[in-house]
Design an enzyme around this catalytic site. Structure first.
Site, short mmCIF file in Angstrom:
data_model
loop_
_atom_site.label_atom_id
_atom_site.label_comp_id
_atom_site.label_asym_id
_atom_site.label_seq_id
_atom_site.Cartn_x
_atom_site.Cartn_y
_atom_site.Cartn_z
N ASP A 85 0.86 -1.19 0.00
CA ASP A 85 0.00 0.00 0.00
C ASP A 85 0.89 1.23 0.00
OD1 ASP A 85 -2.08 1.80 0.25
OD2 ASP A 85 -2.33 1.48 2.41
N GLY A 121 1.24 4.98 0.08
CA GLY A 121 0.58 6.24 0.38
C GLY A 121 1.54 7.40 0.21
N ASP A 173 -5.99 3.68 -3.25
CA ASP A 173 -6.10 3.46 -1.80
C ASP A 173 -7.54 3.48 -1.35
OD1 ASP A 173 -6.21 6.18 -2.51
OD2 ASP A 173 -5.36 6.85 -0.62
N ASP A 207 -10.46 7.30 6.20
CA ASP A 207 -9.04 6.94 6.15
C ASP A 207 -8.21 8.15 6.58
OD1 ASP A 207 -6.46 6.12 5.59
OD2 ASP A 207 -6.98 5.19 3.68
N THR A 253 0.76 26.51 26.45
CA THR A 253 0.73 26.58 24.99
C THR A 253 0.58 25.21 24.35
OG1 THR A 253 2.07 28.59 24.99
CG2 THR A 253 2.00 27.33 22.94
#
Length: 259
Positions: free
Chosen positions: A8, A10, A111, A131, A186
């Site tokens: 896969d 990405g 995907d 996703d 912060t």
């Protein structure tokens, strides 16, 4: 033992899974943005197989789902040289078990196709697959297996990076949910804004999709690395499945074996 290697690709990571049916036998990840030769990809695959006690003779096939065209030549060459298999590429002409009815099916990312194919096969009903990748995609497949609608939002990581990179004094933060939305410093204030804000984004989009689709019963499945952070914090996500892409590729492989 018959093993399927799924890859896969990405925008951020390359995930390699050794699949035995729909079960993950082993997982290996690489950074997508690092340029690699076919030999470097091949050595990574060989290392993965060795660590999991799998010989190349046990690999029945290789399936690749990619949204990064520029690495495909090196990656497919590595599969041929080191695994000895011709990889099946998820794309036009591949049987998926779903129908694409959007305006331009060819621009739909592989995907997203493998995610939706897995969801429909596993649940046999309408689904929304969320996703959490570099971008967060919300993809809907109907109870008849029609994939037509999608929503695409900036990813959780992109949102956090934009906050720190465009402000001079705000530090980089770990993406995690603080105990309260009321930040006392912060860092906790930034974490609250990013994570609680993103939960709100996810919940609103899911609610609005179900409303406009007139489908309040659609199953919502989350996937992607940061999906674990969000899915555990909202009732709008029914299941978290980090391996849905690998399962989708395994399902698609079975539908195309004879081809």
């Amino acid at each position: 033992m018959s093993i399927l290697l799924t890859i896969d690709v990405g925008n951020t990571n390359i995930t390699l899974n050794l699949m035995e049916g729909l079960e993950v036998h082993g997982t290996f990840r690489l950074t997508t943005q690092t340029p690699r030769t076919s030999d470097e990809y091949g050595i990574a695959m060989a290392d993965m197989l060795e660590r999991n006690g799998v010989h190349t003779d046990e690999i029945e096939g290789v399936v690749i789902s990619s949204v990064v065209p520029k690495i495909m030549y090196s990656l497919t060459s590595a599969v041929r040289k080191y695994i000895g298999r011709e990889p099946m590429i998820v794309g036009p002409g591949i049987r998926t078990g779903i129908s694409l009815h959007n305006d331009n099916p060819r621009e739909t990312g592989a995907d997203r196709i493998v995610d939706v194919a897995a969801a429909f096969h596993l649940y046999h009903r309408s689904c929304i697959v969320v996703d959490f990748g570099t971008a967060t995609t919300f993809d809907y497949v109907s109870k008849k297996g029609v994939f037509q609608y999608t929503v695409i939002a900036p990813g959780l990581g992109i949102s956090a990076t934009a906050l720190t990179s465009r402000t001079a004094k705000l530090p980089e933060i770990e993406i995690k949910k603080p105990a309260s939305v009321l930040g006392k410093n912060t860092v906790s204030g930034m974490q609250a804004g990013v994570v609680y804000g993103y939960i709100g984004l996810v919940e609103y989009i899911i609610r609005q999709m179900k409303k406009e689709l007139h489908d309040s019963d659609a199953v919502v499945i989350a996937t992607g690395g940061l999906g674990r952070v969000i899915s555990s914090e909202t009732k709008y996500i029914d299941h978290y499945d980090p391996d849905i892409a690998g399962k989708g590729m395994a399902i698609i492989f079975e539908k195309n074996k004879e081809k």
